[in-house]
Design a protein around this motif. Structure first.
Motif, PDB file in Angstrom:
ATOM      1  N   UNK A 225       9.590  15.597  10.912  1.00  0.00           N
ATOM      2  CA  UNK A 225       8.477  15.566   9.966  1.00  0.00           C
ATOM      3  C   UNK A 225       8.926  15.098   8.586  1.00  0.00           C
ATOM      4  N   UNK A 226      10.173  15.473   8.213  1.00  0.00           N
ATOM      5  CA  UNK A 226      10.715  15.007   6.928  1.00  0.00           C
ATOM      6  C   UNK A 226      10.915  13.490   6.967  1.00  0.00           C
ATOM      7  N   UNK A 227      11.461  13.013   8.086  1.00  0.00           N
ATOM      8  CA  UNK A 227      11.687  11.566   8.243  1.00  0.00           C
ATOM      9  C   UNK A 227      10.358  10.819   8.181  1.00  0.00           C
ATOM     10  N   UNK A 228       9.333  11.369   8.853  1.00  0.00           N
ATOM     11  CA  UNK A 228       8.017  10.733   8.884  1.00  0.00           C
ATOM     12  C   UNK A 228       7.412  10.679   7.481  1.00  0.00           C
ATOM     13  N   UNK A 229       7.507  11.799   6.750  1.00  0.00           N
ATOM     14  CA  UNK A 229       6.962  11.832   5.384  1.00  0.00           C
ATOM     15  C   UNK A 229       7.722  10.861   4.478  1.00  0.00           C
ATOM     16  N   UNK A 230       9.051  10.850   4.598  1.00  0.00           N
ATOM     17  CA  UNK A 230       9.867   9.950   3.775  1.00  0.00           C
ATOM     18  C   UNK A 230       9.538   8.491   4.073  1.00  0.00           C
ATOM     19  N   UNK A 231       9.334   8.176   5.361  1.00  0.00           N
ATOM     20  CA  UNK A 231       9.006   6.812   5.746  1.00  0.00           C
ATOM     21  C   UNK A 231       7.636   6.420   5.193  1.00  0.00           C
ATOM     22  N   UNK A 232       6.666   7.345   5.330  1.00  0.00           N
ATOM     23  CA  UNK A 232       5.329   7.070   4.808  1.00  0.00           C
ATOM     24  C   UNK A 232       5.339   6.895   3.292  1.00  0.00           C
ATOM     25  N   UNK A 233       6.100   7.762   2.596  1.00  0.00           N
ATOM     26  CA  UNK A 233       6.185   7.671   1.136  1.00  0.00           C
ATOM     27  C   UNK A 233       6.838   6.358   0.704  1.00  0.00           C
ATOM     28  N   UNK A 234       7.866   5.946   1.456  1.00  0.00           N
ATOM     29  CA  UNK A 234       8.549   4.688   1.128  1.00  0.00           C
ATOM     30  C   UNK A 234       7.620   3.493   1.293  1.00  0.00           C
ATOM     31  N   UNK A 235       6.879   3.473   2.415  1.00  0.00           N
ATOM     32  CA  UNK A 235       5.947   2.374   2.658  1.00  0.00           C
ATOM     33  C   UNK A 235       4.843   2.352   1.597  1.00  0.00           C
ATOM     34  N   UNK A 236       4.355   3.551   1.233  1.00  0.00           N
ATOM     35  CA  UNK A 236       3.306   3.629   0.208  1.00  0.00           C
ATOM     36  C   UNK A 236       3.835   3.124  -1.134  1.00  0.00           C
ATOM     37  N   UNK A 237       5.057   3.510  -1.480  1.00  0.00           N
ATOM     38  CA  UNK A 237       5.650   3.084  -2.747  1.00  0.00           C
ATOM     39  C   UNK A 237       5.848   1.568  -2.772  1.00  0.00           C
ATOM     40  N   UNK A 238       6.320   1.019  -1.641  1.00  0.00           N
ATOM     41  CA  UNK A 238       6.505  -0.431  -1.568  1.00  0.00           C
ATOM     42  C   UNK A 238       5.180  -1.170  -1.709  1.00  0.00           C
ATOM     43  N   UNK A 239       4.126  -0.600  -1.103  1.00  0.00           N
ATOM     44  CA  UNK A 239       2.800  -1.212  -1.204  1.00  0.00           C
ATOM     45  C   UNK A 239       2.306  -1.185  -2.647  1.00  0.00           C
ATOM     46  N   UNK A 240       2.494  -0.047  -3.331  1.00  0.00           N
ATOM     47  CA  UNK A 240       2.070   0.064  -4.729  1.00  0.00           C
ATOM     48  C   UNK A 240       2.851  -0.908  -5.617  1.00  0.00           C
ATOM     49  N   UNK A 241       4.165  -0.997  -5.365  1.00  0.00           N
ATOM     50  CA  UNK A 241       4.991  -1.915  -6.152  1.00  0.00           C
ATOM     51  C   UNK A 241       4.538  -3.356  -5.953  1.00  0.00           C
ATOM     52  N   UNK A 242       4.216  -3.691  -4.708  1.00  0.00           N
ATOM     53  CA  UNK A 242       3.775  -5.056  -4.407  1.00  0.00           C
ATOM     54  C   UNK A 242       2.458  -5.379  -5.090  1.00  0.00           C
ATOM     55  N   UNK A 243       1.574  -4.378  -5.174  1.00  0.00           N
ATOM     56  CA  UNK A 243       0.268  -4.595  -5.790  1.00  0.00           C
ATOM     57  C   UNK A 243       0.331  -4.617  -7.309  1.00  0.00           C
ATOM     58  N   UNK A 246       4.870  -7.102 -10.999  1.00  0.00           N
ATOM     59  CA  UNK A 246       5.194  -8.524 -10.898  1.00  0.00           C
ATOM     60  C   UNK A 246       6.691  -8.722 -10.696  1.00  0.00           C
ATOM     61  N   UNK A 247       7.502  -7.884 -11.379  1.00  0.00           N
ATOM     62  CA  UNK A 247       8.950  -7.994 -11.236  1.00  0.00           C
ATOM     63  C   UNK A 247       9.401  -7.760  -9.802  1.00  0.00           C
ATOM     64  N   UNK A 248       8.789  -6.788  -9.136  1.00  0.00           N
ATOM     65  CA  UNK A 248       9.134  -6.507  -7.742  1.00  0.00           C
ATOM     66  C   UNK A 248       8.795  -7.697  -6.854  1.00  0.00           C
ATOM     67  N   UNK A 249       7.593  -8.249  -7.027  1.00  0.00           N
ATOM     68  CA  UNK A 249       7.175  -9.402  -6.221  1.00  0.00           C
ATOM     69  C   UNK A 249       8.060 -10.615  -6.481  1.00  0.00           C
ATOM     70  N   UNK A 250       8.408 -10.812  -7.752  1.00  0.00           N
ATOM     71  CA  UNK A 250       9.283 -11.945  -8.078  1.00  0.00           C
ATOM     72  C   UNK A 250      10.655 -11.780  -7.421  1.00  0.00           C
ATOM     73  N   UNK A 251      11.160 -10.545  -7.433  1.00  0.00           N
ATOM     74  CA  UNK A 251      12.446 -10.275  -6.793  1.00  0.00           C
ATOM     75  C   UNK A 251      12.403 -10.528  -5.297  1.00  0.00           C
ATOM     76  N   UNK A 252      11.311 -10.125  -4.651  1.00  0.00           N
ATOM     77  CA  UNK A 252      11.143 -10.373  -3.210  1.00  0.00           C
ATOM     78  C   UNK A 252      11.104 -11.866  -2.939  1.00  0.00           C
ATOM     79  N   UNK A 253      10.358 -12.612  -3.770  1.00  0.00           N
ATOM     80  CA  UNK A 253      10.272 -14.066  -3.590  1.00  0.00           C
ATOM     81  C   UNK A 253      11.642 -14.726  -3.675  1.00  0.00           C
ATOM     82  N   UNK A 254      12.442 -14.280  -4.641  1.00  0.00           N
ATOM     83  CA  UNK A 254      13.785 -14.868  -4.794  1.00  0.00           C
ATOM     84  C   UNK A 254      14.695 -14.473  -3.635  1.00  0.00           C
ATOM     85  N   UNK A 255      14.526 -13.238  -3.154  1.00  0.00           N
ATOM     86  CA  UNK A 255      15.371 -12.754  -2.068  1.00  0.00           C
ATOM     87  C   UNK A 255      15.112 -13.500  -0.760  1.00  0.00           C
TER      88      UNK A 255
END
Length: 404
Positions: A225-243, A246-255
């Motif tokens: 359950x901890x792994x599931x919550x951590x995975x969900x939180x990580x995906x949610x954080x990545x989604x928020x960062x992407x939305x 701009x710095x996060x999106x630019x970094x992904x584009x360069x990567x």
């Protein structure tokens, strides 16, 4: 003040011959709906808002594919001689997506109210970008709107096809890896404990490999359950960062441009989009400096977008496009030479079309090659993961058999 959103009204009335009729009509108000019915020769008896369902239905989004289909349908209607307002009415009411219907009929109402098509489209920047609006404006100014709409439709269809190929290259391996981890988790949580209960009756030490797998199984059982919550939180954080970042999106584009195999595909796709977009705008007669601003946003990658904006600044000060492209250090020599020939011969749009065709085919071939390369690698990955778990579970049995 912002205009109100369209509301769907149910109406009943009679036509000019007195025949009873009924239907639905999206409009901004009941008064405007009644006026629209009168314009169509219908005497309204009853007009009321369409009741919402008890359980709200989530509206479908307007997709880029919807916009591409809309462009093609509108171009076809205008080429056939259908008046613009009537063409909107036909296209809007015939669309399967209610959200797209509302969008098209909202544009129709703005045009019918005396505005230009460009002005109406500019009110919906989420769906009609600067490139789309610039091309429509060029078509309206030159009196060749249907021709430009056909070019827009061609551009949108080819762009969406290119996006689909890139998604195909990225989605398949990602989906298989996710499934592999799900299967592994199921084996560790539900299957390995059954073997562990069996091993307790052996009265002997388990092999080191088996002990590792059993320990991992216990960890998964206790902390899944901890792994599931951590995975969900990580995906949610990545989604928020992407939305929002701009710095996060630019970094992904360069990567992604630096990734093996995938990076080559993204590079070729960006060059294809650059070439296709600039060719379309050049053919429409849009000035090069103005066109490059729209092209920057269409490349789909911040590295290329920034380079195109620098090229725009250089072209604005008198540099040739091919020299600016060479300075960007992103474009293959073949592309630069084709642009140079186009600038000298005055046929830059046709040369860029050829470049776009070439690189779109390159992306297609690269995706097919990637799929052929990835399939055996994925099979090997799955074999190692699942096979490793099976071997770990049977090692104690083999050991017991050798002792006996």
């Amino acid at each position: 003040m912002a205009k109100s959103e369209l509301t769907v009204f149910n109406w009943e009335g009679t036509d000019r011959n007195g025949a009873r009729m009924k239907g639905e009509l999206p409009s901004r108000s009941e008064t405007i709906a009644r006026a629209e019915l009168r314009r169509q020769g219908i005497k309204a008896i009853k007009v009321k808002k369409k009741p919402k369902p008890l359980f709200g239905v989530r509206k479908k989004k307007v997709t880029p594919k919807d916009i591409a289909v809309f462009s093609r349908q509108l171009a076809t209607m205008l080429t056939a001689g259908v008046p613009l307002v009537q063409a909107f009415d036909i296209v809007g009411r015939g669309h399967e997506n209610p959200s797209m219907q509302e969008l098209v009929l909202a544009i129709k109402n703005d045009v019918e109210g005396g505005g230009t098509l460009t002005e109406a489209l500019n009110k919906h920047p989420v769906y009609f970008d600067e490139l789309f609006c610039n091309l429509v404006n060029a078509g309206e100014q030159a009196g060749v709107l249907e021709t430009l709409l056909h070019k827009i439709a061609d551009y949108k269809e080819k762009t969406e096809s290119l996006k689909g190929k890139i998604k195909k290259a990225l989605t398949y391996p990602a989906a298989v890896i996710v499934i592999a981890f799900i299967v592994t988790a199921i084996l560790l949580i539900f299957v390995v404990p059954q073997f562990e209960a069996l091993f307790k009756g052996f009265g002997a030490d388990l092999p080191a490999f088996t002990q590792v797998v059993v320990g991992l199984s216990r960890f998964m059982q206790d902390w899944w359950w901890v792994i599931l919550i951590a995975l969900g939180a990580t995906l949610f954080m990545l989604k928020m960062l992407k939305q929002r970042s701009k710095g996060f999106n630019d970094g992904i584009d360069r990567l992604v441009l630096k990734l093996p195999v995938i990076g080559r595909i993204i590079n070729k796709a960006a060059i294809a989009r650059f070439s296709r977009t600039l060719a379309t705008m050049s053919a429409a007669g849009v000035p090069l400096v103005e066109a490059l601003r729209s092209v920057a946003g269409a490349t789909g990658n911040i590295v290329y977008a920034d380079a195109v904006l620098r090229m725009r600044d250089e072209v604005a000060t008198g540099h040739q496009l091919q020299l600016s492209m060479r300075q960007a250090n992103l474009f293959p020599n073949m592309v630069i030479q084709m642009v140079a020939i186009g600038e000298e011969s005055g046929s830059i749009d046709s040369m860029l079309e050829k470049v776009a065709d070439f690189f779109e085919e390159e992306v297609d071939n690269a995706v097919d090659s990637l799929s052929s390369l990835i399939e055996p690698m994925i099979m090997a990955f799955l074999g190692i993961i699942v096979g490793g778990l099976v071997v770990a579970m049977y090692l104690p049995i083999f050991k017991l058999g050798s002792v006996v």
